[in-house]
Scaffold this motif. Structure first.
Motif, short mmCIF file in Angstrom:
data_model
loop_
_atom_site.label_atom_id
_atom_site.label_comp_id
_atom_site.label_asym_id
_atom_site.label_seq_id
_atom_site.Cartn_x
_atom_site.Cartn_y
_atom_site.Cartn_z
N PHE A 1 1.32 56.93 72.29
CA PHE A 1 2.32 56.03 71.75
C PHE A 1 2.74 56.41 70.34
CE2 PHE A 1 2.74 52.50 74.74
CZ PHE A 1 1.74 52.81 75.64
N GLY A 2 4.01 56.17 70.06
CA GLY A 2 4.52 56.31 68.71
C GLY A 2 4.15 55.11 67.86
N PRO A 3 4.54 55.12 66.57
CA PRO A 3 4.14 54.06 65.64
C PRO A 3 4.92 52.77 65.78
CG PRO A 3 5.50 55.65 64.53
CD PRO A 3 5.27 56.19 65.90
N PHE B 1 -5.73 46.06 74.93
CA PHE B 1 -4.90 45.82 76.09
C PHE B 1 -5.49 46.47 77.33
CE2 PHE B 1 -1.19 43.88 74.20
CZ PHE B 1 -1.21 44.32 72.89
N TYR C 1 9.01 50.97 75.59
CA TYR C 1 8.44 49.66 75.84
C TYR C 1 8.90 48.71 74.74
CZ TYR C 1 4.84 51.84 78.88
OH TYR C 1 4.17 52.51 79.86
N PHE D 1 8.19 50.42 71.28
CA PHE D 1 7.31 51.58 71.24
C PHE D 1 7.82 52.64 72.20
CE2 PHE D 1 3.87 50.43 68.54
CZ PHE D 1 3.79 49.05 68.60
N LEU E 1 7.81 47.69 80.19
CA LEU E 1 8.56 48.94 80.29
C LEU E 1 10.06 48.66 80.37
CD1 LEU E 1 8.38 52.05 80.64
CD2 LEU E 1 8.32 51.63 83.12
N PHE F 1 0.78 46.03 81.66
CA PHE F 1 -0.17 45.66 80.60
C PHE F 1 -0.49 44.18 80.66
CE2 PHE F 1 -0.63 49.38 77.90
CZ PHE F 1 0.44 50.17 78.31
N GLY F 2 -1.73 43.85 80.27
CA GLY F 2 -2.07 42.46 80.02
C GLY F 2 -1.50 42.01 78.69
N THR F 3 -1.72 40.74 78.37
CA THR F 3 -1.14 40.17 77.15
C THR F 3 -1.96 40.47 75.91
OG1 THR F 3 -2.23 38.10 77.70
CG2 THR F 3 0.08 38.32 78.34
N GLY F 4 -3.11 41.10 76.07
CA GLY F 4 -3.88 41.53 74.93
C GLY F 4 -4.96 40.54 74.51
N GLN G 1 7.27 45.14 72.85
CA GLN G 1 6.06 44.34 72.72
C GLN G 1 6.41 43.00 72.12
OE1 GLN G 1 3.01 45.72 69.94
NE2 GLN G 1 1.41 44.73 71.14
N LEU H 1 2.74 51.58 84.18
CA LEU H 1 1.61 50.78 83.71
C LEU H 1 2.05 49.34 83.52
CD1 LEU H 1 -0.23 52.97 81.04
CD2 LEU H 1 -0.76 52.65 83.46
N ASN I 1 -0.48 47.52 62.77
CA ASN I 1 0.71 48.30 62.41
C ASN I 1 0.70 49.72 62.96
OD1 ASN I 1 1.84 46.17 60.81
ND2 ASN I 1 0.27 46.63 59.29
N GLN I 2 0.06 49.89 64.11
CA GLN I 2 0.04 51.20 64.74
C GLN I 2 0.44 51.08 66.21
OE1 GLN I 2 -3.48 53.59 64.20
NE2 GLN I 2 -3.83 52.81 62.13
N GLY I 3 0.64 52.24 66.83
CA GLY I 3 0.87 52.25 68.27
C GLY I 3 -0.45 52.14 69.02
N LEU I 4 -0.36 52.15 70.34
CA LEU I 4 -1.57 52.04 71.17
C LEU I 4 -2.20 53.41 71.36
CD1 LEU I 4 0.27 49.53 71.97
CD2 LEU I 4 -0.97 49.55 74.14
N GLY J 1 2.50 37.25 73.73
CA GLY J 1 2.34 36.57 75.01
C GLY J 1 2.81 37.37 76.21
N HIS J 2 3.37 38.55 75.96
CA HIS J 2 3.86 39.38 77.06
C HIS J 2 3.23 40.77 77.11
CE1 HIS J 2 7.12 36.78 78.51
NE2 HIS J 2 7.27 36.43 77.26
N GLY J 3 2.49 41.13 76.11
CA GLY J 3 1.96 42.48 76.09
C GLY J 3 3.09 43.48 75.95
N LEU J 4 2.97 44.62 76.60
CA LEU J 4 4.02 45.63 76.57
C LEU J 4 4.73 45.64 77.91
CD1 LEU J 4 1.92 46.78 74.36
CD2 LEU J 4 3.16 48.90 74.69
#
Lengths: 113, 116
Positions: A104-106, B90, A35, A90, A45, B106-109, A37, B104, B41-44, A40-43
């Motif tokens: 998810f990874g970091p 999210f 993904y 990600f 794919l 995702f929304g914009t958060g 990030q 999936l 600073n982390q993933g989801l 304004g777009h989120g994540l």
């Protein structure tokens, strides 16, 4: 925590150069995802894989390619990086697709100058 | 095509107050719904998900969400927040691709800011 690592964690590169990001998992999960990030777009794919050598495009795949030669590794390549590919990337994994939980990874912060 | 709308980009709240983060989705078919949290600073990581059955879903860290099919909503709630809940949240919905694979969306958060 799921065993997912991404390398590098940060990278700055110049427009036109190739870049490869690596995702490594120790969970033996079948599915892997890339993904991006952006504010304004989120994540969104980019590509996903449902097994060794089995990959498919996501919603924003232009300019990206992937490879999966081993269960544990999923590589994302930007053949010729552009400034629009500056983003946080990600990797995620899941046992199955669909409704299965994704881990998810970091993340990798990529800046293309 | 399925989509997700998170109307609030940022929600400030005081510690120990209740909070609701709103999520609306659009879909003409049955869906799966998710809430993920991203700490700085982390993933989801998954908070909770709705697949079927009871419309009230309980997740980790005291969060819960209610699936409302008539209002196409899946709002996230917590009765009393902590400073440590400061994060971005999210909402996501499952969506079928042409290949048959479910991805999936995702929304914009929504950034939750908890202050003392």
């Amino acid at each position: 925590d799921a065993g997912i690592t991404q390398s590098p964690r940060h990278k700055v590169t110049e427009t036109g150069t190739p870049v490869t990001l690596r995702c490594h998992q120790t969970e033996n999960h079948r599915y892997m995802y890339w993904y991006r990030q952006d504010p304004g777009h989120g994540l969104r794919l980019i590509h996903y894989s449902y097994g060794v050598k089995d990959t498919d495009k996501g919603e924003v795949s232009d300019g990206y390619s992937v490879s999966r030669s081993k269960t544990e590794d999923f590589l994302l390549t930007l053949e010729s990086a552009t400034s629009s590919q500056t983003s946080v990337y990600f990797c995620a994994i899941s046992r199955e697709g669909g409704a299965d939980t994704q881990y998810f990874g970091p993340g990798t912060r990529l800046t293309v100058l | 095509a399925q989509s997700v709308t998170q109307l609030d980009s940022q929600v400030p709240v005081f510690e120990e107050a209740p909070v609701e983060l709103r999520c609306n989705y659009s879909s003409s078919v049955s869906v799966y719904l998710f809430w993920y949290v991203q700490y700085p600073n982390q993933g989801l990581q998954l908070l909770l998900k709705y697949l079927s059955g009871s419309t009230l879903v309980k997740g980790i860290n005291g969060f819960e969400a209610e699936f409302n099919k008539s209002q196409t909503s899946f709002h996230l709630r917590k009765p009393s927040v902590h400073i440590s809940d400061t994060a971005e949240y999210f909402c996501a919905v499952s969506a079928h691709m042409n290949t048959g694979f479910q991805k999936l969306v995702f929304g914009t958060g929504t950034r939750l800011l908890v202050s003392p």
